[in-house]
Design a protein around this motif. Structure first.
Motif, mmCIF file in Angstrom:
data_model
loop_
_atom_site.group_PDB
_atom_site.id
_atom_site.type_symbol
_atom_site.label_atom_id
_atom_site.label_comp_id
_atom_site.label_asym_id
_atom_site.label_seq_id
_atom_site.Cartn_x
_atom_site.Cartn_y
_atom_site.Cartn_z
ATOM 1 N N ASP A 60 0.783 -1.242 0.000
ATOM 2 C CA ASP A 60 0.000 0.000 0.000
ATOM 3 C C ASP A 60 0.811 1.287 0.000
ATOM 4 N N ILE A 61 2.136 1.203 0.223
ATOM 5 C CA ILE A 61 2.933 2.429 0.354
ATOM 6 C C ILE A 61 4.053 2.489 -0.683
ATOM 7 N N LYS A 62 4.809 1.422 -0.816
ATOM 8 C CA LYS A 62 5.964 1.409 -1.716
ATOM 9 C C LYS A 62 5.547 1.740 -3.149
ATOM 10 N N GLY A 63 6.245 2.705 -3.742
ATOM 11 C CA GLY A 63 5.947 3.107 -5.115
ATOM 12 C C GLY A 63 4.764 4.038 -5.256
ATOM 13 N N LYS A 64 3.968 4.197 -4.195
ATOM 14 C CA LYS A 64 2.811 5.084 -4.232
ATOM 15 C C LYS A 64 3.066 6.391 -3.475
ATOM 16 N N PHE A 65 3.929 6.310 -2.473
ATOM 17 C CA PHE A 65 4.281 7.481 -1.682
ATOM 18 C C PHE A 65 5.799 7.539 -1.554
ATOM 19 N N ASP A 66 6.343 8.719 -1.425
ATOM 20 C CA ASP A 66 7.796 8.918 -1.424
ATOM 21 C C ASP A 66 8.376 8.716 -0.025
ATOM 22 N N TYR A 67 8.187 7.507 0.500
ATOM 23 C CA TYR A 67 8.715 7.185 1.824
ATOM 24 C C TYR A 67 9.339 5.801 1.821
ATOM 25 N N GLU A 68 10.456 5.671 2.562
ATOM 26 C CA GLU A 68 11.044 4.368 2.822
ATOM 27 C C GLU A 68 10.288 3.714 3.981
ATOM 28 N N LEU B 34 -0.927 8.763 6.300
ATOM 29 C CA LEU B 34 -1.167 8.233 4.953
ATOM 30 C C LEU B 34 -2.571 7.638 4.831
ATOM 31 N N PRO B 35 -3.167 7.724 3.654
ATOM 32 C CA PRO B 35 -4.493 7.126 3.423
ATOM 33 C C PRO B 35 -4.376 5.626 3.193
ATOM 34 N N VAL B 36 -3.864 4.943 4.216
ATOM 35 C CA VAL B 36 -3.602 3.509 4.128
ATOM 36 C C VAL B 36 -4.234 2.836 5.341
ATOM 37 N N ALA B 37 -4.983 1.790 5.131
ATOM 38 C CA ALA B 37 -5.648 1.078 6.223
ATOM 39 C C ALA B 37 -4.621 0.451 7.159
ATOM 40 N N THR B 38 -4.827 0.622 8.468
ATOM 41 C CA THR B 38 -3.888 0.081 9.451
ATOM 42 C C THR B 38 -4.097 -1.409 9.701
ATOM 43 N N GLN B 39 -5.309 -1.895 9.464
ATOM 44 C CA GLN B 39 -5.669 -3.296 9.726
ATOM 45 C C GLN B 39 -5.489 -3.647 11.205
ATOM 46 N N SER B 40 -5.713 -2.655 12.078
ATOM 47 C CA SER B 40 -5.479 -2.879 13.502
ATOM 48 C C SER B 40 -6.615 -2.263 14.310
ATOM 49 N N PHE B 41 -6.428 -2.145 15.634
ATOM 50 C CA PHE B 41 -7.480 -1.671 16.532
ATOM 51 C C PHE B 41 -7.035 -0.390 17.226
ATOM 52 N N GLY B 42 -7.992 0.264 17.884
ATOM 53 C CA GLY B 42 -7.710 1.506 18.599
ATOM 54 C C GLY B 42 -7.891 2.712 17.690
ATOM 55 N N GLY B 43 -7.562 3.877 18.218
ATOM 56 C CA GLY B 43 -7.465 5.075 17.393
ATOM 57 C C GLY B 43 -6.063 5.103 16.831
#
Length: 494
Positions: A331-339, A419-428
């Protein structure tokens, strides 16, 4: 937003008596015109200060106009003693700026304020007076109006802290030494603190049973969350707690105008109060009244600074867990400029205001507390009350002001984004991305022994936040340095 100052700024021109006073007055009027175009809340002070009596008169005008911040404008070289004494006699933050040349007359129309700013700063230092001088303090009318507009949120923080009381309900949870909070640093910053027992809060909560205001608060909570996103049987308890905190703030602020809370929220709280306090905490934070988790006093203070600076809701999160490679790769690599190491997850049980979360947010139960406090296999009961879901994507500034174990106040800040990426986790929770976060994590957060909580402002406000920390006298201000600027502890062969 409640609980934060409204700044009314007074514009004061000064003039050295061997320069034409009309030069300062004409240039002040030009700045006032530009400030008016920006619709800033300001007052043009008509007394132009040439001597100490003028200074006293100008301060009287500032006070009479209800100003709580001031901009001292050197329209020419300026009178060194009177102009700096404004910062002593006026009870509010004072900014100092100077006029750039450009009026078309370099004989009788040259003001030499570029020179005067040097002596102004020198005299402030000799008198141990605090004044705010922007990064480049010399400019045209339009440029100085821009600098005044930037000073207003800085002044909001300074005025807010000067009138702030932090109210705690503790003690801190066992093994949470990361929330160690020497209160010496608060007094040095001019902040008051009132420390209470968790039992004091419980007594006050019980006294609010049957409060006539509870139904209206329940209705507001239901409206905020929307049908199907809250526990209807929990609302009355949570509304009762919200009223308890608000009434305590009003009754205990004393000589102060503003209040923030640092509360103990586990392990005893849910079983004794009958719910988790996270959602109520989020509602107060959305109104400019931060309620930090786990009696984190400096987390609470950091949140309040962000609320004053941005005029918007803030939150407090654990710098919690790394982003799994499978999420990064998909969901992140190649879509956003972050390592990968630029990313991490910021999490708390459910204290982030709903206005900063995705639409799927809902009041749920605290999974970790449920495992710890309620019978195995049972339906969640008193561990309900967290506001959970992914935090909405957008710009953020991650920061903290902290008094360390030696009593020294230090700070860090870093701009980034959720990032507009689902965390797939719980909590805020949200996936945060900050350039060079891996190096920043090791050589600032770990190296300088910062706790795991960080405040989040939902805007890029690093420039103004850095200025706030400087004004407060923080000597150690850290940020996420680029690769070409190594940290002192960074191994060059790593």
């Amino acid at each position: 937003m409640e609980n934060i100052p409204v700044i009314k700024l007074g514009l004061v021109a000064v003039s050295r008596d061997c320069f034409p006073i009309a030069l300062s007055e004409k240039r002040r009027a030009a700045i006032a015109e530009k400030c008016g175009q920006k619709k800033l809340d300001f007052v043009e002070i008509k007394t132009t200060v040439e001597n100490e009596k003028d200074m006293l008169k100008a301060v009287e005008e500032l006070n009479a106009a209800g100003c709580n911040a001031a901009c001292v404008f050197l329209g020419n070289f300026g009178p060194e003693t009177p102009e700096t004494l404004i910062a002593r006699y006026f009870d509010g933050p004072v900014m100092f700026v100077a006029a750039a040349e450009g009026d078309g007359d370099m004989i009788n129309g040259r003001g030499d304020a570029y020179c005067g700013m040097l002596n102004c700063s020198y005299n402030l230092g000799m008198r141990h007076l605090k004044g705010y001088i922007p990064e480049y303090p010399v400019g045209t009318a339009g440029e100085l109006a821009d600098k005044i507009a930037e000073f207003i949120p800085i002044a909001r923080v300074i005025v807010g802290l000067k009138n702030l009381k932090i109210i705690t309900f503790g003690p801190r949870p066992q093994d949470f030494f990361a929330c160690n909070a020497p209160i010496k640093g608060l007094y040095e910053l001019g902040i008051e603190i009132e420390e209470n027992s968790e039992l004091d809060l419980l007594v006050s909560y019980k006294e609010h049973a049957g409060d006539k205001r509870i139904p209206a608060v329940c209705e507001d909570m239901a409206k905020e969350m929307g049908e199907g996103k809250y526990y209807s049987d929990m609302l009355e308890r949570m509304a009762q707690f919200e009223l308890t905190l608000l009434d305590w703030a009003e009754a205990h602020k004393g000589a102060r105008k503003y209040v923030a809370f640092a509360d103990k929220c586990w392990p005893a709280f849910p079983s004794q109060f009958g719910f988790e306090p996270c959602y109520v905490n989020s509602r107060l934070a959305s109104r400019g009244i931060p309620v930090s988790c786990e009696v984190d006093i400096y987390g609470c203070l950091s949140e309040y600074i962000g609320a004053c600076l941005t005029g918007d809701a803030v939150t407090l999160l654990d710098i919690n867990n790394s982003v799994p490679e499978y999420i990064y790769d998909k969901d992140i690599k190649g879509k956003f400029d972050y390592e990968l190491h630029d990313t991490f997850m910021g999490f708390h049980c459910g204290n982030t205001p709903s206005c900063k979360m995705c639409d799927s947010r809902a009041i749920k139960y605290q999974l970790i507390q449920h495992r710890l406090l309620e019978p195995e296999g049972s339906e969640p009961d008193f561990t309900r009350g967290t506001l959970e879901g992914d935090i909405a994507a957008g710009p953020i500034t991650f920061y903290r002001l902290q008094c360390d174990s030696e009593g020294e106040v230090r700070a860090y800040l870093a701009e980034g984004e959720v990032l507009p990426v689902a965390t797939q986790s719980f909590g805020g929770i949200g996936i945060f991305a900050i350039k060079e976060m891996g190096r920043f994590y090791r050589h600032v957060l770990v190296q300088k022994r910062y706790p795991h909580h960080g405040a989040v402002a939902f805007a890029h406000c690093g420039k103004l936040l850095f200025e706030v920390f400087k004004y407060l006298g923080v000597k150690d201000i850290a940020w996420n340095q680029p690769k070409n600027l190594p940290y002192p502890t960074e191994n060059p062969w790593a």
